[in-house]
Design an enzyme around this catalytic site. Structure first.
Site, PDB file in Angstrom:
ATOM      1  N   HIS A 198     -15.734  57.859  10.276  1.00  7.40           N
ATOM      2  CA  HIS A 198     -15.560  56.519   9.713  1.00  7.40           C
ATOM      3  C   HIS A 198     -16.789  56.227   8.842  1.00  7.40           C
ATOM      4  CE1 HIS A 198     -15.411  52.078   9.865  1.00  7.40           C
ATOM      5  NE2 HIS A 198     -14.174  52.165  10.310  1.00  7.40           N
ATOM      6  N   LYS A 200     -11.786  46.157  19.722  1.00  2.00           N
ATOM      7  CA  LYS A 200     -10.763  47.196  19.758  1.00  2.00           C
ATOM      8  C   LYS A 200     -10.310  47.487  21.183  1.00  2.00           C
ATOM      9  CE  LYS A 200     -12.010  49.321  15.409  1.00  2.00           C
ATOM     10  NZ  LYS A 200     -12.460  50.494  14.653  1.00  2.00           N
ATOM     11  N   CYS A 260     -11.277  53.497   5.859  1.00  2.00           N
ATOM     12  CA  CYS A 260     -12.736  53.660   5.966  1.00  2.00           C
ATOM     13  C   CYS A 260     -13.109  55.119   6.208  1.00  2.00           C
ATOM     14  CB  CYS A 260     -13.342  52.800   7.076  1.00  2.00           C
ATOM     15  SG  CYS A 260     -13.101  51.061   6.831  1.00  2.00           S
ATOM     16  N   ASP A 314     -19.626  58.199  18.270  1.00  2.00           N
ATOM     17  CA  ASP A 314     -18.943  56.984  17.844  1.00  2.00           C
ATOM     18  C   ASP A 314     -17.684  56.877  18.707  1.00  2.00           C
ATOM     19  OD1 ASP A 314     -17.146  55.242  16.685  1.00  2.00           O
ATOM     20  OD2 ASP A 314     -17.454  55.934  14.637  1.00  2.00           O
ATOM     21  N   GLN A 317     -12.875  54.393  18.925  1.00  2.00           N
ATOM     22  CA  GLN A 317     -11.462  54.626  19.222  1.00  2.00           C
ATOM     23  C   GLN A 317     -11.236  55.150  20.639  1.00  2.00           C
ATOM     24  OE1 GLN A 317      -8.952  53.679  17.428  1.00  2.00           O
ATOM     25  NE2 GLN A 317     -10.174  53.068  15.672  1.00  2.00           N
TER      26      GLN A 317
HETATM   27  C1  LIG Z   1     -13.447  50.662  13.878  1.00  2.00           C
HETATM   28  C2  LIG Z   1     -14.300  51.861  13.859  1.00  2.00           C
HETATM   29  C3  LIG Z   1     -15.661  51.772  13.593  1.00  2.00           C
HETATM   30  C4  LIG Z   1     -16.338  50.486  13.211  1.00  2.00           C
HETATM   31  O1  LIG Z   1     -16.190  49.514  14.192  1.00  2.00           O
HETATM   32  P1  LIG Z   1     -16.625  48.011  13.891  1.00  2.00           P
HETATM   33  O2  LIG Z   1     -16.049  47.270  15.039  1.00  2.00           O
HETATM   34  O3  LIG Z   1     -15.999  47.651  12.572  1.00  2.00           O
HETATM   35  O4  LIG Z   1     -18.096  47.978  13.833  1.00  2.00           O
HETATM   36  C5  LIG Z   1     -16.404  52.927  13.639  1.00  2.00           C
HETATM   37  N1  LIG Z   1     -15.852  54.101  13.957  1.00  2.00           N
HETATM   38  C6  LIG Z   1     -14.552  54.229  14.233  1.00  2.00           C
HETATM   39  C7  LIG Z   1     -13.999  55.568  14.606  1.00  2.00           C
HETATM   40  C8  LIG Z   1     -13.730  53.116  14.185  1.00  2.00           C
HETATM   41  O5  LIG Z   1     -12.431  53.241  14.449  1.00  2.00           O
END
Ligand SMILES: *Cc1c(COP(=O)(O)O)cnc(C)c1O
Length: 402
Positions: free
Chosen positions: A120, A223, A361, A197, A200
């Site tokens: 992302h 999320k 993104c 990260d 998800q």
């Molecule tokens: C949504 C997302 C982000 C960013 O999350 P934010 O809540 O916008 O800071 C980063 N990495 C992944 C894989 C995402 O799906």
């Protein structure tokens, strides 16, 4: 799982769009929020709103207790060793920026950071910004046609200059669940720390940061059925102690004078200013909610929806799914023939379907597949087989219009 009962916790799922019942398939962008979480927010405002960690008065104590109870819930949720390793942020993006900024101070000129082609933007751009201050090169792990990472290539990317690895646990586009535990082991064999990260992964599968042995893990409350504007950064204490503060201000200090200021203990050293204490308290409620359903139940329900939707969509002529990894979360990105994702998304919206279109993104990943955008349907446990049936019909119908 009693899906009918569960859906009653999410009033938004009852609404209509353009006279059609809403079908919400944009859960990877943000999930919906159950009543218990909304009620927790209301209760904080109505009964316990006072600034945290500061006052001796009752309200301030109550607010502080709720924030710290939430920290303990997060700790247990990801199995961190200590609450000192749980930092509240604004979201995944801020967590990664914090590490890039504070940890980056320790990365010297001419060094390399390994990321993957499926990251992302929020796990690419903070490293590029750091690269403007220090001479840093991003080294990229390639994605194979099926959406899995080329792990052999990853092993070969390590050199004496490798200082850091930043990888996603699960792709927001391909759904691929990466073998992060194995990748962390490889990095550690080279003495290189790893940030995961988890934006998800955290909402959809059990996460155990000690088992993964990751050095950092970032995710977002919005999320995972929680409020907007709150996130979590897990970091191993040994790094957090050595890192410089990310921002300066109230709360993150021990003593301040114009000669010398000293930092507060962990985790407060990284929490400058008044946090979103209402949101943090509500994140604790979101975690309670997830636990009440059971993460294993959530994961198996979503796998079932994924398999069903994949089979239904594959029946459509000219439809290509991007990301067919054997280990995959409930996300399906696709295109039909050469129909533009945005055009198709608009028509689907007219029929009540909320899906994401565009580059998600992840422009480097779009480039990898030679497209400018994709349509993404992403599922949550509260979605139904009936919604998937209607979606497949709608995609078919809309495709025929081009
Ligand atoms: C949504 C997302 C982000 C960013 O999350 P934010 O809540 O916008 O800071 C980063 N990495 C992944 C894989 C995402 O799906």
């Amino acid at each position: 799982m009693n899906i009918e009962e569960i859906r009653q916790e999410f009033p938004i799922l009852e609404r209509e769009v353009d006279g059609k019942p809403l079908v919400y398939f944009d859960n990877a962008a943000t999930s919906q929020t159950p009543l218990c979480v909304v009620n927790a927010i209301t209760e904080m405002y109505n009964c316990h709103k006072a600034n945290v960690h500061r006052g001796v008065h009752t309200l301030s104590q109550e607010a502080t207790d709720r924030v710290e109870a939430s920290r303990e819930k997060v700790r247990a949720f990801i199995n961190a060793a200590s609450v000192q390793e749980v930092i509240f942020t604004r979201g995944t993006t801020e967590g990664i920026n914090l590490v890039a900024s504070s940890m980056g101070e320790k990365i010297f000129n001419g060094d390399e950071i390994i990321v993957t082609q499926m990251e992302h933007h929020s796990n690419i751009v903070p490293w590029q910004l750091l690269g403007q201050r220090k001479r840093i090169r991003l080294i990229v792990v390639p994605v194979k046609e099926d959406g899995t990472l080329d792990i052999e290539a990853y092993e070969d990317l390590f050199s004496d200059s490798t200082r850091f690895v930043a990888i996603s646990h699960m792709s927001n586009v391909l759904g691929t669940v990466n073998p992060v535990k194995q990748m962390i082991e490889i990095a550690h064999a080279h003495d290189v720390p790893v940030l995961v990260d988890g934006a998800q992964a955290a909402p959809h599968m059990p996460v155990d940061v000690q088992d993964l042995d990751c050095d950092f893990y970032a995710f977002s409350a919005h999320k995972m059925y929680g409020p907007t504007g709150v996130g979590v950064l897990y970091g191993k204490k040994k790094w957090l102690e050595r890192m410089t503060p990310y921002q300066g201000g109230g709360e993150m200090i021990s003593t301040v004078s114009f000669k010398n200021t000293t930092w507060a203990d962990l985790p407060f050293k990284f929490e400058a200013g008044t946090p979103d204490f209402v949101g943090i308290a509500a994140l604790g409620t979101a975690i309670d909610y997830i636990q009440s359903l059971g993460m294993d139940n959530i994961a198996s329900r979503e796998q079932e929806l994924l398999e069903y939707a994949t089979a239904r969509l594959q029946e459509i002529d000219g439809l290509r799914i991007y990301g067919t990894a054997p280990h995959k979360g409930a996300v399906i990105s696709f295109l039909v023939n050469d129909i533009n994702s945005y055009d198709m998304g608009l028509l689907l919206d007219k029929l009540g379907f909320a899906v994401r279109t565009g580059h998600h993104c992840a422009q480097p990943l779009m480039e990898r597949y030679g497209v400018t955008g994709m349509i993404r349907a992403s599922f949550s446990f509260y979605n139904t087989h009936d919604e998937i049936d209607r979606f497949a019909q709608a995609v078919q119908r809309v495709s025929a219009m081009f």
